[in-house]
Design a protein around this motif. Structure first.
Motif, PDB file in Angstrom:
ATOM      1  N   ASN A 205     -50.747  75.805   4.408  1.00 61.28           N
ATOM      2  CA  ASN A 205     -50.773  74.379   4.094  1.00 61.28           C
ATOM      3  C   ASN A 205     -49.573  73.968   3.259  1.00 61.28           C
ATOM      4  O   ASN A 205     -48.964  72.929   3.491  1.00 61.28           O
ATOM      5  CB  ASN A 205     -52.056  74.025   3.332  1.00 61.28           C
ATOM      6  CG  ASN A 205     -53.269  74.074   4.246  1.00 61.28           C
ATOM      7  OD1 ASN A 205     -53.120  74.080   5.471  1.00 61.28           O
ATOM      8  ND2 ASN A 205     -54.452  74.147   3.656  1.00 61.28           N
ATOM      9  N   THR A 208     -46.390  74.053   5.373  1.00 59.00           N
ATOM     10  CA  THR A 208     -46.416  72.945   6.329  1.00 59.00           C
ATOM     11  C   THR A 208     -46.082  71.632   5.638  1.00 59.00           C
ATOM     12  O   THR A 208     -45.311  70.816   6.145  1.00 59.00           O
ATOM     13  CB  THR A 208     -47.807  72.848   6.999  1.00 59.00           C
ATOM     14  OG1 THR A 208     -48.119  74.118   7.548  1.00 59.00           O
ATOM     15  CG2 THR A 208     -47.837  71.805   8.087  1.00 59.00           C
ATOM     16  N   LYS A 209     -46.641  71.457   4.453  1.00 63.56           N
ATOM     17  CA  LYS A 209     -46.383  70.224   3.710  1.00 63.56           C
ATOM     18  C   LYS A 209     -44.914  70.130   3.284  1.00 63.56           C
ATOM     19  O   LYS A 209     -44.290  69.074   3.407  1.00 63.56           O
ATOM     20  CB  LYS A 209     -47.297  70.153   2.483  1.00 63.56           C
ATOM     21  CG  LYS A 209     -47.154  68.844   1.733  1.00 63.56           C
ATOM     22  CD  LYS A 209     -48.141  68.740   0.577  1.00 63.56           C
ATOM     23  CE  LYS A 209     -47.814  67.528  -0.286  1.00 63.56           C
ATOM     24  NZ  LYS A 209     -48.417  67.621  -1.616  1.00 63.56           N
ATOM     25  N   LYS A 211     -42.378  71.451   4.725  1.00 64.03           N
ATOM     26  CA  LYS A 211     -41.588  71.139   5.925  1.00 64.03           C
ATOM     27  C   LYS A 211     -41.689  69.655   6.293  1.00 64.03           C
ATOM     28  O   LYS A 211     -40.691  69.012   6.607  1.00 64.03           O
ATOM     29  CB  LYS A 211     -42.097  71.946   7.120  1.00 64.03           C
ATOM     30  CG  LYS A 211     -41.636  73.384   7.161  1.00 64.03           C
ATOM     31  CD  LYS A 211     -42.134  73.971   8.467  1.00 64.03           C
ATOM     32  CE  LYS A 211     -41.751  75.391   8.671  1.00 64.03           C
ATOM     33  NZ  LYS A 211     -42.228  75.898   9.962  1.00 64.03           N
ATOM     34  N   ARG A 212     -42.926  69.155   6.265  1.00 61.66           N
ATOM     35  CA  ARG A 212     -43.146  67.768   6.672  1.00 61.66           C
ATOM     36  C   ARG A 212     -42.362  66.815   5.779  1.00 61.66           C
ATOM     37  O   ARG A 212     -41.749  65.856   6.238  1.00 61.66           O
ATOM     38  CB  ARG A 212     -44.649  67.463   6.624  1.00 61.66           C
ATOM     39  CG  ARG A 212     -45.036  66.256   7.446  1.00 61.66           C
ATOM     40  CD  ARG A 212     -46.546  66.051   7.448  1.00 61.66           C
ATOM     41  NE  ARG A 212     -47.082  65.893   6.110  1.00 61.66           N
ATOM     42  CZ  ARG A 212     -48.109  66.584   5.618  1.00 61.66           C
ATOM     43  NH1 ARG A 212     -48.721  67.485   6.361  1.00 61.66           N
ATOM     44  NH2 ARG A 212     -48.532  66.366   4.382  1.00 61.66           N
ATOM     45  N   VAL A 213     -42.378  67.101   4.491  1.00 59.79           N
ATOM     46  CA  VAL A 213     -41.694  66.226   3.546  1.00 59.79           C
ATOM     47  C   VAL A 213     -40.170  66.351   3.695  1.00 59.79           C
ATOM     48  O   VAL A 213     -39.447  65.355   3.625  1.00 59.79           O
ATOM     49  CB  VAL A 213     -42.166  66.538   2.106  1.00 59.79           C
ATOM     50  CG1 VAL A 213     -41.328  65.803   1.085  1.00 59.79           C
ATOM     51  CG2 VAL A 213     -43.633  66.153   1.953  1.00 59.79           C
ATOM     52  N   GLN A 215     -38.629  66.858   6.403  1.00 58.97           N
ATOM     53  CA  GLN A 215     -38.240  66.146   7.624  1.00 58.97           C
ATOM     54  C   GLN A 215     -38.125  64.644   7.419  1.00 58.97           C
ATOM     55  O   GLN A 215     -37.528  63.952   8.234  1.00 58.97           O
ATOM     56  CB  GLN A 215     -39.224  66.488   8.748  1.00 58.97           C
ATOM     57  CG  GLN A 215     -39.010  67.916   9.243  1.00 58.97           C
ATOM     58  CD  GLN A 215     -40.190  68.473  10.012  1.00 58.97           C
ATOM     59  OE1 GLN A 215     -41.187  67.778  10.231  1.00 58.97           O
ATOM     60  NE2 GLN A 215     -40.087  69.731  10.415  1.00 58.97           N
ATOM     61  N   LYS A 216     -38.711  64.167   6.322  1.00 63.01           N
ATOM     62  CA  LYS A 216     -38.541  62.744   6.014  1.00 63.01           C
ATOM     63  C   LYS A 216     -37.108  62.466   5.572  1.00 63.01           C
ATOM     64  O   LYS A 216     -36.621  61.346   5.669  1.00 63.01           O
ATOM     65  CB  LYS A 216     -39.496  62.331   4.885  1.00 63.01           C
ATOM     66  CG  LYS A 216     -40.937  62.314   5.329  1.00 63.01           C
ATOM     67  CD  LYS A 216     -41.812  61.712   4.253  1.00 63.01           C
ATOM     68  CE  LYS A 216     -43.258  61.743   4.699  1.00 63.01           C
ATOM     69  NZ  LYS A 216     -44.177  61.548   3.575  1.00 63.01           N
ATOM     70  N   THR A 248     -46.385  80.685   9.216  1.00 60.06           N
ATOM     71  CA  THR A 248     -45.327  79.725   9.524  1.00 60.06           C
ATOM     72  C   THR A 248     -44.382  80.326  10.556  1.00 60.06           C
ATOM     73  O   THR A 248     -44.427  81.533  10.822  1.00 60.06           O
ATOM     74  CB  THR A 248     -44.555  79.335   8.236  1.00 60.06           C
ATOM     75  OG1 THR A 248     -43.697  78.237   8.517  1.00 60.06           O
ATOM     76  CG2 THR A 248     -43.722  80.491   7.691  1.00 60.06           C
TER      77      THR A 248
END
Ligand code: GDP
Length: 304
Positions: A205, A208-209, A211-213, A215-216, A248
């Motif tokens: 988690n 993943t978080k 990475k997601r941030v 990508q912003k 991951t």
């Protein structure tokens, strides 16, 4: 030459055992194959990969009847090299980061103590020496020591570091780091992350978080997820590779502490099992002791 230095123990152990196994032999018989199997397993190549290598050699020597020691060395070298080229093992030419991705973002994962911080420091040094602008991000916020150690490396190498307090949100540190890198027009970003394996779901988690941030700020990042493994731990390194690849998408490996261990064969086995390229090897504690990994040099160094 420095590769030879870094792998000295693995190499001398491997070669001296190999020499003993084939002394006085003119054929690759079952005795020789058994010894070879034992040598590869004891170099931490891993059982599965060892068996694949033995199979290849067996298939080959049943064709050739008599094989001298020099010949056996040559066959072994060819078969190991052949196996490695099927496994995405390492670079054949000098690796450098792609120029069309700017900033190039490397997220570094691995459990504590494997040499993660040291590897990040050494990498920053290499990139800086190439004239690239580097920014470090201290997103391993779980331990105060991790942030401090990265800070020490940032000062030593003289590159900027983005950090927050211990306990702050790793994704927030990653966001700040990428934003800062974009503002500074940096070439490379290296983000340290926490690697607590005791809770796989949390690890997954968190990564993943992060990475997601990221990508912003920069789409399609991280470009590289570099898993750092301690080569001197042999089979433990296999286990960690298993856990992290489940949590991951790992795109490259750095195997550290290959100096001072005879377990260097672990890089062959891990690459074969996980089909992830070995990008770097650590061969000492100093700033310069990180090598871009070259599979041809590696195999050659065992037989020369
Ligand atoms: P981290 O907890 O994963 O960040 O690990 P560190 O980077 O702090 O490294 C742990 C210890 O391993 C330190 O004493 C490093 O100097 C040492 N170390 C890291 N890489 C290497 C290497 O390639 N060779 C040797 N001999 N020691 C290393």
């Amino acid at each position: 030459e420095s590769l030879d230095k870094g792998l000295e123990k693995t190499k001398s152990t491997f070669l001296s055992k190999l020499g003993k196994a084939v002394v006085g032999k003119s054929k690759v018989d079952d005795d020789v194959l058994d010894s070879l199997e034992e040598i590869l397993v004891s170099s931490d190549v891993g059982v599965d990969t060892t068996l694949r290598i033995i199979d290849r050699i067996e298939a080959r020597v049943s064709k050739d009847k008599y094989v001298g020691t020099g010949e056996l060395n040559r066959i072994l070298r060819e078969e190991i090299a052949g196996l490695l080229s099927e496994t995405n093992f390492g670079n054949e030419v000098e690796y450098s980061i792609p120029k069309d991705k700017k900033p190039y973002v490397i997220m570094v994962v691995g459990v504590n103590g494997v040499g993660k911080t040291t590897t990040i420091g050494k990498l920053a040094y290499q990139f800086k020496k190439q004239g690239l602008k580097v920014v470090l991000g201290a997103a391993d916020t779980f331990r105060a020591a991790a942030i401090e150690q990265l800070q020490v490396w940032a000062e030593r190498v003289d590159v900027p570091i983005v950090k927050q307090r211990m306990g702050s949100d790793p994704a927030s540190v990653a966001f700040d780091t990428l934003s800062s890198a974009v503002n500074q027009n940096a070439d490379v970003v290296i983000i340290d992350t926490a690697g607590r394996l005791h809770n796989k779901v949390n690890l997954m988690n968190e990564l993943t978080k992060v990475k997601r941030v990221m990508q912003k700020v920069v789409p399609d990042t991280p470009h590289e997820v570099l898993l750092v493994l301690d080569g001197s731990t042999g089979q433990n390194a296999f286990e960690q590779a298993k856990q992290f690849t489940k949590a991951t998408e790992v795109t490259a490996l750095a195997v550290t502490k290959l100096d001072g261990t005879a377990k260097g064969g672990v890089v062959i086995g891990i690459s074969d099992q996980f089909k992830i390229p070995v990008r770097y090897i650590g061969v000492g504690e100093g700033m310069e002791d990180l090598q871009v990994f070259n599979k041809i040099e590696f195999v050659d160094s065992f037989f020369s």
